[in-house]
Design a protein around this motif. Sequence first.
Motif, PDB file in Angstrom:
ATOM      1  N   TYR A  37       3.368  -3.969   7.908  1.00 30.44           N
ATOM      2  CA  TYR A  37       2.243  -3.965   6.965  1.00 30.44           C
ATOM      3  C   TYR A  37       0.975  -3.775   7.792  1.00 30.44           C
ATOM      4  O   TYR A  37       0.642  -4.618   8.605  1.00 30.44           O
ATOM      5  CB  TYR A  37       2.120  -5.306   6.228  1.00 30.44           C
ATOM      6  CG  TYR A  37       3.156  -5.601   5.183  1.00 30.44           C
ATOM      7  CD1 TYR A  37       4.308  -4.834   5.075  1.00 30.44           C
ATOM      8  CD2 TYR A  37       2.982  -6.657   4.303  1.00 30.44           C
ATOM      9  CE1 TYR A  37       5.260  -5.138   4.106  1.00 30.44           C
ATOM     10  CE2 TYR A  37       3.921  -6.958   3.340  1.00 30.44           C
ATOM     11  CZ  TYR A  37       5.064  -6.204   3.248  1.00 30.44           C
ATOM     12  OH  TYR A  37       5.997  -6.513   2.304  1.00 30.44           O
ATOM     13  N   GLN A  44      -4.133  -8.205  -2.324  1.00 28.66           N
ATOM     14  CA  GLN A  44      -3.863  -9.104  -1.205  1.00 28.66           C
ATOM     15  C   GLN A  44      -5.165  -9.535  -0.540  1.00 28.66           C
ATOM     16  O   GLN A  44      -5.385 -10.712  -0.273  1.00 28.66           O
ATOM     17  CB  GLN A  44      -2.945  -8.411  -0.189  1.00 28.66           C
ATOM     18  CG  GLN A  44      -1.527  -8.267  -0.702  1.00 28.66           C
ATOM     19  CD  GLN A  44      -0.661  -7.363   0.150  1.00 28.66           C
ATOM     20  OE1 GLN A  44      -1.136  -6.743   1.101  1.00 28.66           O
ATOM     21  NE2 GLN A  44       0.605  -7.267  -0.206  1.00 28.66           N
ATOM     22  N   GLY A  64       4.243  -3.544  -8.050  1.00 30.61           N
ATOM     23  CA  GLY A  64       4.178  -2.730  -6.848  1.00 30.61           C
ATOM     24  C   GLY A  64       2.845  -2.780  -6.124  1.00 30.61           C
ATOM     25  O   GLY A  64       2.581  -1.968  -5.246  1.00 30.61           O
ATOM     26  N   THR A  68       3.448 -10.412  -4.155  1.00 37.16           N
ATOM     27  CA  THR A  68       4.191 -11.481  -3.483  1.00 37.16           C
ATOM     28  C   THR A  68       3.479 -11.917  -2.200  1.00 37.16           C
ATOM     29  O   THR A  68       3.239 -13.096  -1.984  1.00 37.16           O
ATOM     30  CB  THR A  68       5.633 -11.024  -3.159  1.00 37.16           C
ATOM     31  OG1 THR A  68       6.126 -10.288  -4.270  1.00 37.16           O
ATOM     32  CG2 THR A  68       6.527 -12.197  -2.878  1.00 37.16           C
TER      33      THR A  68
END
Length: 625
Positions: A37, A44, A64, A68
């Motif tokens: 990442y 985020q 998507g 999470t």
Amino acid sequence: MCSSDLSEQNTDNQSPKKFSDLGLSDSILGVLDSIGYETPSPIQEQCITHLLKGEDIIGQAQTGTGKTAAFALPLLDNIDLNLNAPQLLILAPTRELAIQVSEAVQTYARGMKGFHVLPIYGGQSYDIQLRPLKRGVHCVVGTPGRVMDHIKKGTLKLENLKSFVLDEADEMLKMGFIDDIKWVMERIPEQRQIALFSATMPTVIKRVAEEFLNKPKIVKVKTKTETATNIEQKYCLVGGLSQKLDALTRILEVIDFDAMIIFARTKTLTVELAEKLAARGFTAEAINGDIQQSQREKIIGKFKKGGIDILVATDVAARGLDVPRISHVVNYDIPQDAETYVHRIGRTGRAGRSGEAILFVSHRERRMLNNIERVTRQKITPIELPTAKIINEKRVNDFKKKITETISNQDLSVFEKLVGEFQEANEEVTHIKIAAALAHIAQGNEPLFLSEKEPSFGRDQKPGEEKIVPVQPNSLKNHPDIPMRRYRLEVGNSNNIKPGNILGAIANEADMESAYIGSIQIFDKFSTVDLPDEMPKETFEVLKKTIVNGNRLNIVELTDKNNKATVGGAQGGKRNFGRKKFSKDSRGGPRGGSRDGGRGRGRGGEGRDDRGNRKPKFSRSKPKK
Ligand code: ADP
Ligand code: MG
């Protein structure tokens, strides 16, 4: 950056932040680096900042977008590894999602020594869940019902809980979990942090947020990129059920796909379709709510690893599925709403790959197509089905490729010896003959090629001959007493129309049982079909607008005036048209007996004109002028 939909959103920011700017611990940063990442997605970036400050958040973003990690990374950093008790509780709507989130958490926590996460969900024995719960876990990811059970039993203790996450809240609401969720939320400690994620914000969810969250920060990802731009979106106009299957088979033959997920409306349909695809040689499995959860898990596992290439799923069963190898999504049945569409196609184009989404649309469903385009603010490109010619070319290429591959990859010594012996014993047989015979054996009974022939003319007419169709309809074989009427349709041989197309379109669009669809005759420029005299006006209106092979039927009653047809002549006399296509597997039920067209074979000789057409028997069926 792995996922281009994530990066797309980042282009809105002048300078995209790095994970290392957000205040995450080194152990988390190390993991992010190792899993590749590079930059945080917008959701985020914002969530991590707020959550690290201890604030509550409401995150609204499509699937998507990396939700999470948005909650897991900062909340994991909050966990005290020396305290052997649940500190983070995440609720997810389904078992699959609970497992998926739990796996992601496990990954993100790789750098945290001694960290334990446990997924808990219904369907798994309590024992399996009890042992780790007793031993001590730091994070629990569960479905609402089972979490509630464990709290009631005292096996899940919440007194050390620091943070609580509701993932896919709207989905949980849809699944009827709202009371369970509230029940759980009433039992978490006063001092806690909450993150609530939802793609949409129905009032009930808003109320939960108001009741339980403490001055939440709202993080919304712009709808502009609701559907990822790395997903190519296409649609294809198809008629009846069997046409869909035919369309799907053709598409499957020509596209290169890694893994595919096909969405069907009902559980039964997923199973039927998976079986049909399996019968056509694809590795396909169905997943739906009726399939035992352990079995579902197995199937998804196999799908992930490549043991299965096609998953036929209902919306609920495929919800949130994150399988990077899904290259194609087929919307076999159009989704109920645009939001579902977005969720569905979000199954592809994961983690930076490109994906393709194909939507089957019937004429009646065009409004939903427009709706989807409006909501997603993206055009969906129309595509034509691959023709028989294209498919055949592909088959030839594949055939040749297979030979080359077999020669270079397989040990052929046994067969070389056998073929050598055969040749010695049969000197007159050429190598090519032998190879061709073997190819024939390998091919089996299925012909290698699809028929590319255009429909031929009825045997009793010559091309160019002028032809007048009797205006009187034939009666139905199974319902001879139903008065019928003959209609003219503005599609014919020149539009590549076959009786099956018309039958399918009428059965599907007008919801008419095929047993009530009478003779169909195809001419060069138009066709005729016999339908019950008392067809409702709405049905007639639907049929007027129905499109077959891209042409409007424009159905009108057949009269002597609009009846001239030159060239071509009737096809209706051919018995084998569309038979196979419209056999049992399309609609079941009795087939319209009079689709042997004007010939009326096997129905006795009397009462017919010189072409075998039954002479009108019902006064009511005389066309009105
Ligand atoms: P959502 O819950 O919003 O549907 P997920 O959390 O399942 O999204 O993430 C979708 C995919 O994107 C996953 O495969 C995940 O590993 C990947 N992903 C998440 N964040 C990043 C990131 N910052 N960079 C690259 N890939 C990411
Ligand atoms: Mg998610």
